[in-house]
Write a protein that holds these residues in place. Structure first.
Motif, PDB file in Angstrom:
ATOM      1  N   SER A   1     -20.323   5.159 -26.954  1.00 20.95           N
ATOM      2  CA  SER A   1     -21.386   5.507 -26.013  1.00 20.95           C
ATOM      3  C   SER A   1     -21.508   7.019 -25.798  1.00 20.95           C
ATOM      4  O   SER A   1     -22.424   7.468 -25.131  1.00 20.95           O
ATOM      5  CB  SER A   1     -21.137   4.818 -24.667  1.00 20.95           C
TER       6      SER A   1
ATOM      7  N   GLY B   1     -14.963   4.475 -19.147  1.00 20.47           N
ATOM      8  CA  GLY B   1     -15.040   3.207 -19.874  1.00 20.47           C
ATOM      9  C   GLY B   1     -13.687   2.781 -20.394  1.00 20.47           C
ATOM     10  O   GLY B   1     -13.312   1.599 -20.322  1.00 20.47           O
TER      11      GLY B   1
ATOM     12  N   ALA C   1     -12.563  -2.151 -25.905  1.00 21.81           N
ATOM     13  CA  ALA C   1     -13.180  -1.462 -24.766  1.00 21.81           C
ATOM     14  C   ALA C   1     -13.258   0.039 -25.038  1.00 21.81           C
ATOM     15  O   ALA C   1     -14.280   0.681 -24.764  1.00 21.81           O
ATOM     16  CB  ALA C   1     -12.380  -1.733 -23.498  1.00 21.81           C
TER      17      ALA C   1
ATOM     18  N   GLU D   1     -15.967   0.859 -27.597  1.00 21.64           N
ATOM     19  CA  GLU D   1     -17.306   0.830 -26.999  1.00 21.64           C
ATOM     20  C   GLU D   1     -17.557   2.100 -26.194  1.00 21.64           C
ATOM     21  O   GLU D   1     -18.638   2.685 -26.238  1.00 21.64           O
ATOM     22  CB  GLU D   1     -17.460  -0.401 -26.091  1.00 21.64           C
ATOM     23  N   ALA D   2     -16.525   2.519 -25.436  1.00 20.28           N
ATOM     24  CA  ALA D   2     -16.680   3.724 -24.619  1.00 20.28           C
ATOM     25  C   ALA D   2     -16.896   4.946 -25.502  1.00 20.28           C
ATOM     26  O   ALA D   2     -17.727   5.811 -25.200  1.00 20.28           O
ATOM     27  CB  ALA D   2     -15.452   3.913 -23.744  1.00 20.28           C
TER      28      ALA D   2
ATOM     29  N   GLN E   1     -17.066   8.962 -13.429  1.00 18.95           N
ATOM     30  CA  GLN E   1     -18.371   8.701 -14.022  1.00 18.95           C
ATOM     31  C   GLN E   1     -19.185   9.988 -14.079  1.00 18.95           C
ATOM     32  O   GLN E   1     -19.366  10.661 -13.075  1.00 18.95           O
ATOM     33  CB  GLN E   1     -19.140   7.669 -13.215  1.00 18.95           C
TER      34      GLN E   1
ATOM     35  N   ARG F   1     -13.408   4.499 -12.207  1.00 17.94           N
ATOM     36  CA  ARG F   1     -14.671   4.580 -12.939  1.00 17.94           C
ATOM     37  C   ARG F   1     -15.678   5.426 -12.166  1.00 17.94           C
ATOM     38  O   ARG F   1     -16.343   6.288 -12.719  1.00 17.94           O
ATOM     39  CB  ARG F   1     -15.227   3.183 -13.177  1.00 17.94           C
TER      40      ARG F   1
ATOM     41  N   THR G   1     -11.534   1.630 -17.364  1.00 14.91           N
ATOM     42  CA  THR G   1     -11.961   0.337 -16.834  1.00 14.91           C
ATOM     43  C   THR G   1     -11.511  -0.790 -17.748  1.00 14.91           C
ATOM     44  O   THR G   1     -10.911  -1.774 -17.301  1.00 14.91           O
ATOM     45  CB  THR G   1     -13.495   0.293 -16.701  1.00 14.91           C
TER      46      THR G   1
ATOM     47  N   ALA H   1     -15.784   9.472 -22.401  1.00 17.21           N
ATOM     48  CA  ALA H   1     -15.493   8.045 -22.571  1.00 17.21           C
ATOM     49  C   ALA H   1     -14.440   7.537 -21.593  1.00 17.21           C
ATOM     50  O   ALA H   1     -14.243   6.331 -21.468  1.00 17.21           O
ATOM     51  CB  ALA H   1     -15.033   7.781 -24.007  1.00 17.21           C
TER      52      ALA H   1
END
Lengths: 251, 290
Positions: free
Chosen positions: B167, B198, B160, B163-164, B285, B281, B201, B195
């Motif tokens: 991004s 993400g 996870a 991936e964050a 965000q 999140r 979460t 990040a």
């Protein structure tokens, strides 16, 4: 005139592909130097060799010398982190941090250990004025930079770069994502900034190069075909290929 | 439009409606099964749910039974698991995405982390028993259980977080580097802030998975019957899913309802943890215009 950067016999490879071929050039202080040429000609690659931003790409190789203040920037004596503080960069698309306008400008200073509020406040005001953004944003410098328009964001990015007091500012097609009015403002800004900084700008637009630059280099297939004063390049090019390009016969 | 075309159009529209119906049925299947399950559990468990149920110890009398030790055991295990797994997981992700060179070795590690995420949890239980309980002599304690759970959810947190981190727009990283910052300064200045939603979460969802796991902890040695309150990492313990499992296996019929009450407690905690994830999140965000 004294060059601030001297490039000698520079070759650059992406893996096997030779992207720059034997580039030789002197960049002069407090001038605007423009790099023109068709897509993929190596002008952006060349720009990024000047502050070692290509270091982040894997499998690349540099040969030759780039002399800055008597030192080769690819030698062991030169710390890339310090080099990038002295040779700043503005990118193609405005890329402000998702932070406040204020924090965008002081980001580099904070990371270089400047934390005094008075100093930072002063730099923010001074650089915002220098990029002619102060009057537009003075009431919202503690608001998110993402609320600004594209043109304002790009001027903020220029402010962020000059907040570090660099010697040279590299600009990689800084107006290609902007509308004509914003473009005009950036061009005016470049002419203003060259009093204090040396500016190297990659541009897709020959008109832009003609309007704002003192020197122009024409790139083709990784080679510098011609490098001279802008007026000479546009009025009296020596090379047939330069003439073909600036008269719009290709590219 | 002639007749032939009209007919074809009708057929195409018809197929569309049929597929619409099928997909709706697929969705409803899951929702309805879940709803039936929930209603059944609520019907059985709610009458048993009381403040006493939360404060009491387990007992052989259903009316006196409570979930207190298991509740505290679960909270202890989850807290320690998070403290162990979060920094290691995020650290690994930062290393793999930002520091590690893109070579075969890195590829090998990444591939294996992805595989580890799919290993059945009981295997982690065996590992925990062999390594933490026996080799490191932690005994059958909360600490051993937390390390086991941390290893179990580590791959999920790493993936996870990776991936964050992936991004984060490279334009922002370049902007940071171009201002003369080191890699670490760019990690703290741009990458982590961007990040973080993400990462949080993913990590919280991983932790909520650990909350519902029973199998590895049975192997590690959670107790079936606990008559004391765990006070620290070196105490023995039980956790909610194991307590529920025990009640469900009791011969007295009322214990089925006690188990349902236990499930409600577990679900409320899970929902609570997941809402924390959603709140965090949304709070962090950062809306980026392209």
């Amino acid at each position: 005139m004294e060059p601030i950067l001297s490039i000698r016999n520079l070759n650059f490879y992406y893996g096997e592909h030779k992207a720059l071929k034997d580039v030789n050039m002197d960049i002069y202080k407090n001038n605007v130097t423009a790099f023109i040429g068709p897509s993929g000609c190596g002008k952006s690659t060349f720009l990024r060799t000047l502050n070692r931003m290509n270091d982040f790409i894997e499998n690349v190789k540099v040969e030759g010398n780039i002399i800055y203040e008597g030192k080769d920037i690819y030698s062991k004596e030169m710390e890339p982190v310090e080099l990038r503080r002295r040779i700043g960069m503005v990118f193609q698309k405005p890329n402000p941090f998702p932070k406040t306008i204020y924090e965008n400008i002081v980001y580099g200073l904070r990371k270089n250990g400047v934390n005094k509020k008075e100093v930072l406040d002063e730099v923010v005001e001074k650089t915002l004025k220098a990029v002619a953004l102060y009057d537009e944003v003075k009431d919202k410098i503690h608001k998110s930079a993402l609320e600004l328009s594209g043109g304002q964001q790009q001027r903020l990015c220029i402010a962020r770069a000059i907040a570090m007091q660099p010697d040279v500012v590299l600009m990689d097609e800084p107006t290609s994502a902007l509308d004509p009015i914003s473009t005009m403002k950036i061009e005016e800004l470049v002419l203003e900034l060259k009093k204090d900084y040396t500016i190297i700008i990659v541009t897709h637009s020959m008109q832009q190069a003609a309007r704002i630059s003192d020197y122009t280099a024409f790139f083709l297939n990784g080679e510098v075909v011609e490098y001279d004063e802008t007026s000479k390049i546009f009025s009296n090019p020596r090379d047939k290929r330069t003439e073909d390009y600036i008269t719009g016969r290709f590219g | 439009m002639n007749n032939e075309e009209l007919k074809r159009l009708k057929k195409r529209k018809m197929l569309n409606s049929v597929m619409h119906g099928i997909f709706l049925a697929c969705t409803l299947f899951g929702v309805i099964v879940l709803a039936v399950l929930m209603i059944d559990i609520l019907r059985k468990g709610l009458p048993w749910l009381s403040f006493d149920f939360l404060k009491n110890f387990p007992s052989r009398f259903p009316k006196k039974s409570g979930i207190y030790p298991a509740l505290l055991g679960s909270l202890w295990v989850i807290l320690l698991t998070a403290i162990i797994a979060f920094p290691i997981g995020v650290g690994t992700a930062i290393y793999l995405e930002e520091y590690a060179e893109d070579n075969r070795f890195t590829e090998f590690i990444k591939l294996n982390i992805a595989n580890l995420a799919g290993v059945p949890s009981i295997i982690y239980g065996m590992l925990g028993l062999a390594v933490f309980v026996r080799l490191f002599s932690m005994g059958r304690t909360i600490l051993a259980a937390s390390f086991t759970m941390a290893i179990l959810i580590l791959p999920i947190i790493i993936i996870a977080s990776q991936e964050a981190i992936k991004s984060v727009p490279s334009s922002l990283k370049q902007a940071s580097y171009a201002l003369g910052t080191t890699k670490w300064q760019t990690v703290t200045g741009v990458i982590i802030p961007y990040a973080l939603p993400g990462i949080l979460t993913g990590s919280i969802l991983a932790i909520s998975r650990a909350l519902g796991e029973a199998a590895p902890l049975i192997v590690v040695g959670a107790l079936a019957y606990v008559s004391f309150i765990p006070k620290g990492p070196f105490d023995q313990f039980t956790v909610l899913p194991i307590q529920i499992f025990n009640w469900a296996g009791m011969p007295k019929k009322e214990f089925q309802d006690v188990a349902a009450a236990g499930i409600i407690v577990l679900l409320v905690i899970l929902l609570g943890v997941n809402s924390v994830a959603i709140i965090l999140r949304n709070k962090y965000q950062i809306r980026m215009k392209d």
